[in-house]
Motif scaffolding. Structure first.
Motif: not given
Length: 337
Positions: A290-297, A307-309, A312-320
């Motif tokens: 939502s923050i990225v969407g607001v900034g992009t708009a 930083i956003t990228f 995303v890497i941290a998100w992908v790594l979290t479950i494994p």
């Protein structure tokens, strides 16, 4: 499923560990609730955490326990779950939360818990057969869907506000949203409490099922579990995870009263839809999107995409990552539980 014989001290220990995770969830993810109103100066940090904690707890009376049901019986087959699996799952999630908190990374406590539960169950079963793919697959899909939904709703709200206030100066628009952002943050905190506290409720529910003191019928879930989990996440939010507030509130994009209100409300709407549907999404993913969407708009260049990228890497790594740590703790837990 035959109930397991679990000593009282083990049962109490695991409930305490579960509540410790719930507390850490609030401590770690509280930044999601307060980052926008702290960044815009609507409230002081101390006022913000009290505000968010109150609405975290108030979610107890707003949402049904659909997310708890998904965690409790819709991620892995309860027949493969015992007290050692739950210990491994909780410790894996707590360890990953501590690691990401230390480095100021707003990763998902929810996915850390789910990864821990899956990792500990898989290592016990020696394969992937216990995974309930209809539930776990939905969670994996929403790793992508929830930030996109937050992105779209946050961006659309920002565009709508810009159109509605097109004849006003930025200063005049900010005056309108001085209190509006508090409403938006309150709505987001309700969604955070409603979705995230239920994940720990689901874990304790699963523990009580394995101990034979509850069934898969929600009516058999003791009320003390519900109150304790909502209380723990509210207390964790009150103490706050200040390392992550800075990342969420200032590093992704610059927030104002207007954009902060749109970001919080976009996240709140996304969380409410997911919680009503019983989908255990990541509050971190949702508010970041939502923050990225607001900034992009406002301007694509206003978003710090590097930083956003990294997030995303941290998100992908979290479950494994949480799953691997949980598997290790499952091995450790066999020696004394």
């Amino acid at each position: 499923m035959e109930p397991l014989t679990i000593s009282l001290w083990v049962l109490v220990l695991l409930v305490v560990v579960a509540l410790a995770f719930d507390f850490m969830n609030g401590f770690h993810d509280g930044a999601n609730s307060i980052s926008t109103i702290v960044a815009t100066g609507a409230l002081t940090p101390r006022q913000a955490v009290i505000f968010a904690a109150a609405f975290n707890f108030a979610a107890l009376w707003v949402f049904q326990l659909k997310v708890a049901a998904t965690i409790g019986k819709g991620t892995v087959d309860p027949q493969f779950v015992d007290h050692i699996v739950i210990f491994g799952a909780l410790m894996g999630a707590i360890a990953w939360n501590v690691i990401t908190w230390y480095f100021g990374i707003p990763s998902s406590s929810s996915h850390a818990l789910i990864g821990g539960l899956v990792g500990a169950t898989v290592v016990k079963a020696g394969g992937f057969s216990p995974i309930v793919w209809s539930g776990f697959g939905k969670i994996l899909v929403f790793i992508v869907v929830s930030p996109l939904v937050g992105f779209l709703i946050g961006g659309l709200l920002m565009v709508a506000v810009a159109w509605l206030f097109r004849s006003r100066t930025p200063h005049q628009a900010s005056n309108y949203f001085r209190y509006g952002q508090l409403f938006a943050a309150a709505a987001y905190s309700l969604g955070h409490g409603g979705n995230d506290a239920q994940k720990t409720i689901g874990i304790i529910w699963l523990l009580l099922i394995t101990a034979g003191t509850a069934t898969t019928d929600v009516a058999t879930l003791p009320m003390w579990v519900i109150y304790a989990c909502y209380g723990a996440i509210a207390w964790g939010t009150y103490l706050g995870g200040w390392r992550i507030v800075k990342t969420m509130g200032t590093k992704i994009t610059r927030l104002t009263a207007v954009s902060g209100s749109c970001a919080s409300m976009g996240g709140a709407i996304s969380l409410a839809l997911a919680t009503i549907g019983g989908i255990p999404v990541s509050t971190t993913h949702t508010i970041t999107g939502s923050i990225v969407g607001v900034g992009t708009a406002q301007d694509v260049r206003a978003v710090r995409w590097a930083i956003t990228f990294n997030l995303v890497i941290a998100w992908v790594l979290t479950i494994p990552a949480a799953g691997l740590i949980a598997a290790l703790f499952w091995v450790i837990g066999r020696s004394f539980l």
